[in-house]
Design a protein around this motif. Structure first.
Motif, PDB file in Angstrom:
ATOM      1  N   ILE A 279       2.591 -30.807  73.701  1.00 42.85           N
ATOM      2  CA  ILE A 279       3.749 -31.609  73.314  1.00 42.85           C
ATOM      3  C   ILE A 279       3.318 -32.757  72.402  1.00 42.85           C
ATOM      4  CG2 ILE A 279       5.501 -33.215  74.161  1.00 42.85           C
ATOM      5  CD1 ILE A 279       6.322 -30.417  74.655  1.00 42.85           C
ATOM      6  N   GLU A 280       2.179 -33.354  72.727  1.00 45.63           N
ATOM      7  CA  GLU A 280       1.688 -34.487  71.924  1.00 45.63           C
ATOM      8  C   GLU A 280       1.453 -34.080  70.481  1.00 45.63           C
ATOM      9  OE1 GLU A 280      -2.120 -37.597  71.821  1.00 45.63           O
ATOM     10  OE2 GLU A 280      -2.007 -36.017  73.347  1.00 45.63           O
ATOM     11  N   ARG A 281       0.870 -32.893  70.269  1.00 49.04           N
ATOM     12  CA  ARG A 281       0.607 -32.452  68.902  1.00 49.04           C
ATOM     13  C   ARG A 281       1.911 -32.191  68.159  1.00 49.04           C
ATOM     14  NH1 ARG A 281      -3.651 -27.708  67.726  1.00 49.04           N
ATOM     15  NH2 ARG A 281      -1.954 -26.276  68.272  1.00 49.04           N
ATOM     16  N   ILE A 282       2.893 -31.598  68.842  1.00 45.12           N
ATOM     17  CA  ILE A 282       4.193 -31.366  68.212  1.00 45.12           C
ATOM     18  C   ILE A 282       4.838 -32.684  67.805  1.00 45.12           C
ATOM     19  CG2 ILE A 282       6.549 -30.585  68.667  1.00 45.12           C
ATOM     20  CD1 ILE A 282       5.361 -28.359  70.404  1.00 45.12           C
ATOM     21  N   VAL A 283       4.816 -33.656  68.728  1.00 46.33           N
ATOM     22  CA  VAL A 283       5.435 -34.951  68.450  1.00 46.33           C
ATOM     23  C   VAL A 283       4.698 -35.670  67.320  1.00 46.33           C
ATOM     24  CG1 VAL A 283       5.885 -37.244  69.410  1.00 46.33           C
ATOM     25  CG2 VAL A 283       6.373 -35.214  70.773  1.00 46.33           C
ATOM     26  N   LYS A 284       3.366 -35.596  67.333  1.00 46.98           N
ATOM     27  CA  LYS A 284       2.574 -36.271  66.296  1.00 46.98           C
ATOM     28  C   LYS A 284       2.888 -35.706  64.918  1.00 46.98           C
ATOM     29  CE  LYS A 284      -2.209 -37.158  64.900  1.00 46.98           C
ATOM     30  NZ  LYS A 284      -3.651 -36.923  65.215  1.00 46.98           N
ATOM     31  N   TRP A 285       2.884 -34.372  64.804  1.00 43.79           N
ATOM     32  CA  TRP A 285       3.189 -33.756  63.512  1.00 43.79           C
ATOM     33  C   TRP A 285       4.642 -34.022  63.096  1.00 43.79           C
ATOM     34  CZ3 TRP A 285       0.432 -28.382  64.389  1.00 43.79           C
ATOM     35  CH2 TRP A 285      -0.925 -28.511  64.039  1.00 43.79           C
ATOM     36  N   HIS A 286       5.536 -33.996  64.069  1.00 37.45           N
ATOM     37  CA  HIS A 286       6.951 -34.225  63.768  1.00 37.45           C
ATOM     38  C   HIS A 286       7.167 -35.647  63.259  1.00 37.45           C
ATOM     39  CE1 HIS A 286      11.406 -33.752  65.152  1.00 37.45           C
ATOM     40  NE2 HIS A 286      11.236 -33.355  63.899  1.00 37.45           N
ATOM     41  N   ASN A 287       6.533 -36.624  63.893  1.00 38.06           N
ATOM     42  CA  ASN A 287       6.656 -38.012  63.448  1.00 38.06           C
ATOM     43  C   ASN A 287       6.063 -38.204  62.047  1.00 38.06           C
ATOM     44  OD1 ASN A 287       8.010 -39.014  65.681  1.00 38.06           O
ATOM     45  ND2 ASN A 287       6.133 -39.540  66.772  1.00 38.06           N
ATOM     46  N   ARG A 357      14.880 -30.472  54.777  1.00 39.25           N
ATOM     47  CA  ARG A 357      15.960 -30.760  55.723  1.00 39.25           C
ATOM     48  C   ARG A 357      16.233 -29.568  56.645  1.00 39.25           C
ATOM     49  NH1 ARG A 357      21.584 -30.950  52.978  1.00 39.25           N
ATOM     50  NH2 ARG A 357      21.144 -28.707  53.080  1.00 39.25           N
ATOM     51  N   ASN A 358      16.337 -28.378  56.059  1.00 42.16           N
ATOM     52  CA  ASN A 358      16.624 -27.189  56.860  1.00 42.16           C
ATOM     53  C   ASN A 358      15.471 -26.835  57.785  1.00 42.16           C
ATOM     54  OD1 ASN A 358      19.048 -27.045  55.519  1.00 42.16           O
ATOM     55  ND2 ASN A 358      18.419 -25.432  54.116  1.00 42.16           N
ATOM     56  N   ARG A 382      10.700 -30.879  80.541  1.00 38.09           N
ATOM     57  CA  ARG A 382      12.088 -30.784  80.121  1.00 38.09           C
ATOM     58  C   ARG A 382      12.559 -32.047  79.406  1.00 38.09           C
ATOM     59  NH1 ARG A 382      16.069 -29.150  84.745  1.00 38.09           N
ATOM     60  NH2 ARG A 382      15.286 -31.136  85.555  1.00 38.09           N
ATOM     61  N   GLN A 383      12.235 -33.208  79.918  1.00 40.43           N
ATOM     62  CA  GLN A 383      12.674 -34.450  79.288  1.00 40.43           C
ATOM     63  C   GLN A 383      12.064 -34.613  77.895  1.00 40.43           C
ATOM     64  OE1 GLN A 383      15.004 -36.520  80.389  1.00 40.43           O
ATOM     65  NE2 GLN A 383      15.325 -35.161  82.141  1.00 40.43           N
ATOM     66  N   ASN A 384      10.798 -34.241  77.769  1.00 40.37           N
ATOM     67  CA  ASN A 384      10.133 -34.336  76.467  1.00 40.37           C
ATOM     68  C   ASN A 384      10.803 -33.420  75.444  1.00 40.37           C
ATOM     69  OD1 ASN A 384       8.167 -36.122  77.454  1.00 40.37           O
ATOM     70  ND2 ASN A 384       6.882 -34.442  78.160  1.00 40.37           N
ATOM     71  N   LEU A 385      11.148 -32.211  75.886  1.00 43.08           N
ATOM     72  CA  LEU A 385      11.780 -31.263  74.972  1.00 43.08           C
ATOM     73  C   LEU A 385      13.157 -31.755  74.527  1.00 43.08           C
ATOM     74  CD1 LEU A 385      10.869 -27.825  76.612  1.00 43.08           C
ATOM     75  CD2 LEU A 385       9.640 -29.113  74.857  1.00 43.08           C
ATOM     76  N   ILE A 386      13.887 -32.365  75.454  1.00 40.74           N
ATOM     77  CA  ILE A 386      15.204 -32.901  75.107  1.00 40.74           C
ATOM     78  C   ILE A 386      15.085 -33.985  74.051  1.00 40.74           C
ATOM     79  CG2 ILE A 386      17.156 -34.250  75.979  1.00 40.74           C
ATOM     80  CD1 ILE A 386      16.836 -32.758  78.627  1.00 40.74           C
ATOM     81  N   ILE A 387      14.075 -34.837  74.191  1.00 37.75           N
ATOM     82  CA  ILE A 387      13.874 -35.927  73.220  1.00 37.75           C
ATOM     83  C   ILE A 387      13.543 -35.363  71.834  1.00 37.75           C
ATOM     84  CG2 ILE A 387      12.385 -37.865  72.606  1.00 37.75           C
ATOM     85  CD1 ILE A 387      12.137 -38.453  75.613  1.00 37.75           C
ATOM     86  N   ILE A 388      12.675 -34.322  71.802  1.00 36.05           N
ATOM     87  CA  ILE A 388      12.307 -33.716  70.513  1.00 36.05           C
ATOM     88  C   ILE A 388      13.513 -33.062  69.862  1.00 36.05           C
ATOM     89  CG2 ILE A 388      10.867 -31.991  69.390  1.00 36.05           C
ATOM     90  CD1 ILE A 388       8.791 -32.427  71.576  1.00 36.05           C
ATOM     91  N   ILE A 389      14.324 -32.359  70.661  1.00 38.92           N
ATOM     92  CA  ILE A 389      15.522 -31.707  70.114  1.00 38.92           C
ATOM     93  C   ILE A 389      16.484 -32.753  69.553  1.00 38.92           C
ATOM     94  CG2 ILE A 389      17.586 -30.400  70.737  1.00 38.92           C
ATOM     95  CD1 ILE A 389      15.867 -28.823  72.723  1.00 38.92           C
ATOM     96  N   GLN A 393      17.624 -33.477  65.353  1.00 37.45           N
ATOM     97  CA  GLN A 393      18.986 -33.439  64.834  1.00 37.45           C
ATOM     98  C   GLN A 393      19.225 -34.495  63.763  1.00 37.45           C
ATOM     99  OE1 GLN A 393      20.805 -30.745  65.836  1.00 37.45           O
ATOM    100  NE2 GLN A 393      18.821 -30.439  66.818  1.00 37.45           N
ATOM    101  N   LYS A 394      18.299 -35.445  63.649  1.00 37.69           N
ATOM    102  CA  LYS A 394      18.408 -36.446  62.591  1.00 37.69           C
ATOM    103  C   LYS A 394      17.956 -35.814  61.274  1.00 37.69           C
ATOM    104  CE  LYS A 394      16.633 -40.936  61.083  1.00 37.69           C
ATOM    105  NZ  LYS A 394      15.693 -42.049  61.384  1.00 37.69           N
ATOM    106  N   PRO A 395      18.804 -35.787  60.259  1.00 38.57           N
ATOM    107  CA  PRO A 395      18.421 -35.126  58.998  1.00 38.57           C
ATOM    108  C   PRO A 395      17.194 -35.775  58.367  1.00 38.57           C
ATOM    109  CG  PRO A 395      20.778 -35.593  59.044  1.00 38.57           C
ATOM    110  CD  PRO A 395      20.173 -36.302  60.213  1.00 38.57           C
TER     111      PRO A 395
END
Length: 429
Positions: A279-287, A357-358, A382-389, A393-395
């Motif tokens: 999850i940390e790697r997903i969040v890091k790359w996403h940020n 964007r897409n 579950r809570q982490n996944l909800i936050i990422i989702i 949703q922010k364009p």
């Protein structure tokens, strides 16, 4: 054949070691440092005042050229030569872009350094991952390399046509024209002076040399700006592909039975730690995607706003020039290519804005489809996944004052406006 093989090897990087674990940004894209040097960004002695020399010189030449074009535009309007005035106005628009790009890059150079360092760390980290991550990422980088070559070849071909067409006429006049033909030596761009003849010696030689410098200066500045922009955006696009891969394998190779164990059980804690790392790697790359878009918006926002606002007028005037030449039984090939280039330079950032964007929205879909509802392990994150989702949703879009969004809808709006202007000019010519 040897030359073609060498060019193919250069284009496809057949001689590059894609299996190396120590590939960095500058090994794969050695040209990016060279390009940015001309924009006033030094990598070895970053605070050297020498870095201002070429930007200041280029800006001064661009402003002088723009002032001359304004004078010629005024003359064209006064005399009723609107074809002459519109052609010069196109050149005026192109020249005024140069100082804006330089100012934006020089003021935002620290953010450019940060972006490049972040991209370099991505190379070093991803090239040590599993083959499916590394191969996807490097294939994307290879595409960026090839697009860079295609873009510069296209841009330089237009410049070359401007130069060759002028030099070809000079050769004809020197070798075949007779004294009774009363020929006038051509310049690359049309010129007029209020109290003098620009085509007499030594005026002609001075202006011809000046126009050659401008011809070489514009693609070096403007094309580098467009290239750096699409390089950064495509880099993050392929990082988002890796995020989607991570979502697909989030629960792979983990024992679901640990969910029934106490929270302090070593086996459960081990699984929890693995999930947290993923999850940390997903969040890091996403940020990093959001940070990159914000940095790109702040650095390249002003030239992008100018590009969007002025492109409709530039495309309209260039199309008008082509239509006028067709009315006279000729086809202005060079201006047609310049019009196409103007459309392409606007389409590139708009298309990439939509692509980014897409793809960012796809991350939320990938999290939702990661299989969290099919495994009891989903309860651990579950809570982490909800936050990422919710975050996905922010364009993710390039924004700046005067530019709400940069996407294909913006491109469509500009082209529609250009067509409206074009029809008005054709009706009231």
């Amino acid at each position: 054949m040897v030359l073609l093989k060498t060019l193919k090897t250069f284009f496809t990087k057949d001689d590059f070691d894609f299996d190396s674990k120590n590939i960095d940004l500058y090994k794969f894209h050695p040209h990016i440092r060279i390009f940015l040097v001309f924009n006033g960004i030094f990598f070895n002695n970053s605070e050297s005042y020498i870095r201002y020399c070429w930007p200041v010189l280029s800006t001064m030449l661009a402003l002088v050229g723009a002032a001359i074009e304004l004078m010629i535009i005024h003359h064209g309007i006064i005399t009723g030569d609107y074809s002459f005035a519109t052609e010069c106005f196109c050149y005026f628009i192109i020249l005024t872009t140069i100082p804006l790009v330089y100012i934006s890059v020089l003021f935002g150079r620290n953010k450019i350094f940060q972006l490049l360092n972040s991209m370099d760390r991505d190379f070093l980290y991803i090239c040590r991952l599993e083959p499916k991550y590394r191969n996807l990422f490097l294939n994307g980088q290879l595409l960026i390399w090839q697009l860079c070559i295609v873009w510069f070849v296209f841009a330089m071909s237009i410049v070359t046509m401007f130069l060759i067409s002028t030099i070809a006429i000079l050769f004809y006049q020197s070798l075949f024209a007779t004294q009774t033909e009363n020929t006038v030596r051509p310049l690359i761009f049309p010129l007029w002076l209020p109290e003098d003849d620009p085509y007499r010696t030594p005026n002609y030689e001075v202006f011809f040399f000046f126009e050659i410098i401008v011809c070489l200066m514009v693609p070096q500045i403007f094309c580098v700006y467009v290239y750096v922009l699409f390089h950064i955006l495509l880099h993050r696009y392929y990082v988002m592909d890796l995020i989607i891969f991570d979502c697909e394998v989030m629960f792979n190779d983990l024992d679901e039975r640990v969910i029934d164990l106490p929270q302090n059980d070593p086996n459960r804690m081990k699984v929890q730690l693995i999930l947290n790392k993923r999850i940390e790697r997903i969040v890091k790359w996403h940020n990093m995607v959001f940070e990159t878009i914000n940095d790109v918006s702040s650095v390249y926002g002003p030239p992008l706003v100018y590009q969007v606002i002025i492109s409709s007028l530039a495309i309209c005037l260039m199309a008008y020039q082509v239509a006028e030449s067709l009315d006279n039984g000729k086809f202005h090939v060079i201006f047609a290519m310049l019009c196409i280039a103007t459309c392409v330079q606007l389409w590139i950032p708009c298309y990439l804005g939509t692509l980014i964007r897409n793809k960012a929205f796809t991350i939320g879909d990938a999290i939702w489809s990661s299989g969290w509802h099919e495994t009891s392990l989903g309860r651990l994150v579950r809570q982490n996944l909800i936050i990422i989702i919710m975050r996905s949703q922010k364009p993710v879009s390039i924004k700046f004052t005067g530019l709400p969004n940069l996407d294909l809808e913006t491109f469509s709006s500009v082209m529609s406006t250009s067509y409206s202007y074009f029809n008005i000019l054709r009706q009231y010519k």
